[in-house]
Design an enzyme around this catalytic site. Structure first.
Site, PDB file in Angstrom:
ATOM      1  N   HIS A   1      -8.550  -4.892  -0.852  1.00 52.48           N
ATOM      2  CA  HIS A   1      -7.235  -4.361  -0.530  1.00 52.48           C
ATOM      3  C   HIS A   1      -6.458  -5.270   0.428  1.00 52.48           C
ATOM      4  O   HIS A   1      -6.956  -5.657   1.483  1.00 52.48           O
ATOM      5  CB  HIS A   1      -7.394  -2.975   0.097  1.00 52.48           C
ATOM      6  CG  HIS A   1      -6.134  -2.189   0.181  1.00 52.48           C
ATOM      7  ND1 HIS A   1      -5.419  -1.795  -0.929  1.00 52.48           N
ATOM      8  CD2 HIS A   1      -5.445  -1.708   1.255  1.00 52.48           C
ATOM      9  CE1 HIS A   1      -4.369  -1.101  -0.556  1.00 52.48           C
ATOM     10  NE2 HIS A   1      -4.349  -1.044   0.765  1.00 52.48           N
TER      11      HIS A   1
ATOM     12  N   SER B   1       0.836  -1.192   0.000  1.00 49.90           N
ATOM     13  CA  SER B   1       0.000   0.000   0.000  1.00 49.90           C
ATOM     14  C   SER B   1       0.879   1.253   0.000  1.00 49.90           C
ATOM     15  O   SER B   1       1.738   1.392  -0.856  1.00 49.90           O
ATOM     16  CB  SER B   1      -0.958  -0.039   1.186  1.00 49.90           C
ATOM     17  OG  SER B   1      -2.036   0.834   0.983  1.00 49.90           O
TER      18      SER B   1
ATOM     19  N   ASP C   1     -10.726  -3.609  -4.925  1.00 50.28           N
ATOM     20  CA  ASP C   1     -10.250  -2.716  -3.864  1.00 50.28           C
ATOM     21  C   ASP C   1     -11.309  -1.674  -3.523  1.00 50.28           C
ATOM     22  O   ASP C   1     -11.709  -0.873  -4.370  1.00 50.28           O
ATOM     23  CB  ASP C   1      -8.957  -2.030  -4.304  1.00 50.28           C
ATOM     24  CG  ASP C   1      -8.142  -1.497  -3.137  1.00 50.28           C
ATOM     25  OD1 ASP C   1      -8.750  -1.091  -2.136  1.00 50.28           O
ATOM     26  OD2 ASP C   1      -6.894  -1.508  -3.236  1.00 50.28           O
TER      27      ASP C   1
END
Length: 330
Positions: free
Chosen positions: A293, A122, A240
């Site tokens: 995610h 991320s 996501d």
């Protein structure tokens, strides 16, 4: 969110203005550097996680199992795990990248390696890209990012009711993203990029606008350093819901329902940060991951570690291919 036992984890946002660091001349790799020892692997975690989290340590163990003898180094802003987690929300990203540069350059083993590999989860992905562009000492061979916000975020994440650090940070962000106070202290604001506020972004962004070379002055060192990578691997999560827009993982521009692939963007055609040069030598890879995610499986991580990490002579060298418009590894 922290990496779970099944490696369904991690992070989201962060960004802050970037003060360019002088990039030392790198010594080219030669035959004396090439042996069976795996290159060290540097890992930068994401929002809401810490370098000492059990799940992140499991990732390191997987990497070492695939390439035995790999030195795993977890980037941290503080040796205390709780304070390191807080630094994913609160801090100046420019200073954080500078600290990572200094810590890696001073490490007794990393500093003597001919190169290192890098893995970013991320927001850790764009921060590692900042390391490459601004210092790159020792140089990174391959950078792999999962769900990173390379083209910024246009919305801020929701926080669990019990996460007071997250809630406090996000409350300050709303309506105040471009103030000097926010841009120097709140990590997610520093890679916030809303096209409706693009001029404000260019003027005030403390991190992303700089490392993406979006301002009038283009830092040639950023472009030269990133183009030296052998491989830049960009994973996007298909479903996501944490990162908005999800296509930021591939440097794509999203304006409402219109999506402009990287290869159709000006930052690519004018090669602001070296992506076109990297692509032309076959080193730019666009890949997808099923799920939301940071929902990662051991199998995917093992395959990635086997393909892109390990000894120098094992490094995957992709054949150059024609440049095509559109995302995807074609």
């Amino acid at each position: 969110m922290a990496i779970s036992k099944q490696l369904k984890l991690l992070l989201t946002s962060g960004s802050l203005i970037a003060a360019a660091l002088a990039s030392p001349v790198q010594k080219p790799l030669n035959d004396d550097d090439i042996d069976d020892t795996p290159l060290p692997l540097v890992i930068w975690h994401g929002l809401g996680d810490s370098y000492s989290a059990a799940g992140l340590r499991e990732v390191g163990a997987l990497a070492d199992a695939i390439n035995p003898g790999t030195l795993i180094y977890f980037i941290r802003m503080d040796d205390d795990g709780s304070r390191d987690r807080s630094a994913t929300f609160l801090g100046n990203v420019t200073e954080q990248v500078a600290k990572a540069c200094a810590d890696i350059a001073a490490h007794p083993i990393l500093s003597t390696a001919p190169a290192i590999d890098a893995l970013g989860f991320s927001q850790g992905g764009q921060f590692l890209r900042g390391y490459i562009e601004r210092c790159n000492n020792p140089p990174v061979r391959n950078l792999v990012t999962f769900g990173s916000q390379h083209n910024g975020i246009s919305a801020f994440r929701d926080c669990p009711w019990s996460d007071w650090v997250c809630r406090g940070a996000m409350a300050l962000l709303k309506g105040n993203a471009w103030t000097q106070f926010v841009q120097s202290r709140l990590v997610p604001a520093q890679y916030y990029r809303n096209l409706d506020e693009y001029e404000q972004y260019l003027e005030h962004s403390n991190f992303l606008a700089d490392i993406n070379n979006e301002r009038m002055f283009k830092n040639r060192t950023y472009r030269e350093n990133l183009a030296k990578l052998e491989n830049l691997v960009l994973y996007m999560f298909e479903d996501d819901t944490t990162v908005v827009p999800k296509e930021t993982a591939w440097f794509e521009e999203v304006n409402g329902t219109e999506i402009t692939p990287l290869r159709a963007r000006k930052m690519y055609s004018e090669d602001w940060i070296g992506l076109r040069e990297l692509d032309r030598k076959g080193g730019l890879h666009f890949r997808t991951v099923p799920g939301d995610h940071m929902q990662l499986t051991d199998q995917l991580l093992n395959e990635t570690f086997a393909e892109f990490f390990g000894p120098i002579k094992k490094a995957k060298k992709s054949a150059p291919r024609p440049i095509m418009l559109g995302g995807g590894d074609l």
